[in-house]
Motif scaffolding. Sequence first.
Motif, short mmCIF file in Angstrom:
data_model
loop_
_atom_site.label_atom_id
_atom_site.label_comp_id
_atom_site.label_asym_id
_atom_site.label_seq_id
_atom_site.Cartn_x
_atom_site.Cartn_y
_atom_site.Cartn_z
N VAL A 282 5.11 -23.29 32.37
CA VAL A 282 4.38 -24.43 32.93
C VAL A 282 3.28 -23.92 33.85
CG1 VAL A 282 4.53 -26.35 34.53
CG2 VAL A 282 6.24 -26.09 32.76
N ARG A 283 3.63 -22.94 34.72
CA ARG A 283 2.64 -22.45 35.66
C ARG A 283 1.47 -21.83 34.91
NH1 ARG A 283 5.11 -18.42 38.38
NH2 ARG A 283 6.80 -19.89 38.68
N GLU A 284 1.80 -21.03 33.92
CA GLU A 284 0.72 -20.39 33.15
C GLU A 284 -0.15 -21.43 32.46
OE1 GLU A 284 3.14 -16.31 32.01
OE2 GLU A 284 2.73 -17.83 30.49
N PHE A 285 0.53 -22.42 31.91
CA PHE A 285 -0.19 -23.46 31.17
C PHE A 285 -1.13 -24.23 32.09
CE2 PHE A 285 -0.46 -27.63 29.06
CZ PHE A 285 -0.92 -27.21 27.83
N ILE B 105 -5.21 -24.53 32.10
CA ILE B 105 -5.97 -25.79 32.07
C ILE B 105 -7.05 -25.77 33.14
CG2 ILE B 105 -5.84 -28.27 32.50
CD1 ILE B 105 -3.08 -28.23 31.29
N VAL B 106 -6.64 -25.37 34.36
CA VAL B 106 -7.60 -25.37 35.46
C VAL B 106 -8.74 -24.40 35.17
CG1 VAL B 106 -7.91 -24.87 37.90
CG2 VAL B 106 -5.89 -26.09 37.13
N GLU B 107 -8.39 -23.19 34.72
CA GLU B 107 -9.42 -22.19 34.42
C GLU B 107 -10.39 -22.70 33.37
OE1 GLU B 107 -7.90 -18.38 33.15
OE2 GLU B 107 -6.40 -18.48 34.76
N GLN C 124 3.75 -30.70 39.41
CA GLN C 124 2.69 -30.17 38.56
C GLN C 124 1.38 -30.90 38.83
OE1 GLN C 124 4.33 -30.74 34.72
NE2 GLN C 124 6.08 -29.44 35.18
N VAL C 125 1.49 -32.19 39.04
CA VAL C 125 0.29 -32.97 39.31
C VAL C 125 -0.32 -32.51 40.62
CG1 VAL C 125 -0.54 -35.27 39.83
CG2 VAL C 125 1.06 -34.93 37.97
N GLN C 126 0.55 -32.31 41.61
CA GLN C 126 0.11 -31.88 42.93
C GLN C 126 -0.60 -30.52 42.84
OE1 GLN C 126 3.45 -31.83 45.54
NE2 GLN C 126 2.22 -32.26 47.34
#
Lengths: 347, 318
Positions: free
Chosen positions: B172-175, B179-181, B199-201
Amino acid sequence: MNNVIQIENNVTAKVKNFFRRTAGFFAPNDDKPVHPFKAIVYKEIADHVRSWRFIILVALIALTCFGTSFTALTGISKAVKTISNDEAFFFLKLFTVSDGNLPAFFVFIGFLGPLLGLGMGFDAINSEHNRGTLSRVLSQPIHRDYLINAKFVAALVVICLMLFVLGFLVMGIGLLAVGIPPSAEEFMRIVFFLLLSFVYVAFWLNLSIFFSVKFRQPATSALSGIAVWLFFTIFYPMIVNVVSRVLEPNMMSSQLYVTSYTWLIKGMGFIMPNQLFSEATTTLLVPTVRSITPLTMEQIMGTIPGPLPLGQSLLIVWPQVTGLFAATILCFVLSYVSFMRREIRSR
Amino acid sequence: MAEHIIELVDLTKKYGDFTAVDRLNLNIRKGEVFGLLGPNGAGKSTTILMMLGLTDPSSGMVRVCGIDSTTKPLEVKRKVGYLPEDVGFYDDRTGLENLLYTASLNGFSRNEAVVKATALLERIGLSDAINKKAGKYSRGMRQRLGLADVLIKNPEIIILDEPTLGIDPKGVREFLDLIVELSKEKGLTVLFSSHHLHQVQQVCDRVGLFISGKLIAEGDIQTLSQKLFSSSPYIIEVGFSDDKQSVNSIETLLKRVEGIVSIQPKNGHFEVSCVRDATSDIARTAVNAGLDLKHLYRKEYGLDEIYSRYFEGGVDHE
């Protein structure tokens, strides 16, 4: 001289261009984008051809093809002796004669065609839904009906190719084994027969696509397709049989009653797609069949027994063909409407 | 115009008597990462479907990139990449083939698509699995392939519906980082729906809070908590060691403290919501009454609190 060469060049260029374009349809140019609709059709055809289901169906139908042409060839020698010379249409016997061990080719197509149609369509939409690909594909910039139309077209292309390949194979085998070429009319009759089989299979295909839109489980939709098929091949004739026995005219019945009775029984048969198909194919493949509906004495009087020309045979089967077409279109419209109205959610 | 890339005006969707989305008004700015937060069945997915024109709204208007999604869904779908919840691929095709198919539906030629797809697969870290059948992909790989599938059409907006469902925490963290990158790299607007507040936070600039078809609040995390807790911005947990006192007597005792709005017993302690920081007053009252104070804690406001207050208790959301 120069002119001639130029014209020749033009012609060769045109021919080349034509071939390039035809080839382009089957092997698209990698540098040009394909229309999304075509892209879906290509993919669906590829899926069909690769699938085990299709391979099994083809194997089954190819086997019957060779089996029936074999029995026809063994039976044909007997048939030939009984046929008088003026009764041509020898070649058509390949499709209609059987030695009693196996039914004739056209009977087999009538039997296996529905299976082919149902087998190719029963999971068209619901499997996409269950795999979760439906919402992904529909979120691409394509019209929603592209998907269902493309599925329909792809299956039709595959079925059409298969039927014609098998039909021509049977003809080829017959040609090699018997050595008598078909007349132009016989050839046309066979082509029309194959076209008719194609429409017939398309009907069952559409019916199964409709079920695949309606039912979420592929098993349910396959079963309902088979149920309809069994109903029409087994149970509906029984019902017709019972009705005909109850209403059977006796010695005292009026002429009007007898005629309306025959028409009623006949009419009950008209809503059976398999009945329509078998009547139409018989008329096409056996040119001596003069009418499907009962004839009155006045109509029969003065007729000369003999084969009908192709045009007349086609006229006779026209209602049947129209009926099959109508049923096919009805099923397609039903599945189209219910698919377009459906809300596409993920799994 | 540039600032609002998605506009929803009085958007309503009804299924018979049930109102899935109720007069929703929402604006999303270009380039931001927006989180749709809400429990299952809150109407997040329905809203997304209406944005894409996959479902017609009962009333109201959706504009994406200035285009009406209801009347011109095709143009919207050209600009928006959508990753559905629990995305599926054609299992008997390879990852690359799946991407090529999507590319062809978007009007790319095969050669273009191969170049793009290979680059994307490399970018999301699936270059080893490029020729592996999609059916053999793990859940996390499928989700990343889904992201590539969304990006292959060069979208302006990507909409991700519960994209982290069923992936392990590391994945999840990687994903999310990916997304952000990617959104920064390509200047994308991202709409991210989830019921997972952490995750939203972690990734979202702004959050919209959905409950039973209504947008309760929107804004960044700070404004959200201010908005939501304006009536009772403080939550204090109080616990007592002796259980001689009945729940009722403790409640009546604490009610006397000024500024307390509600008291709720919760696994052996009480959750006190109040309009001011009444921690010391509560302690004094309790000690004066002869109770053994065991636990006193002023909660920080995060999405956790928002979540527990709005999704789990108190507010009626059928």
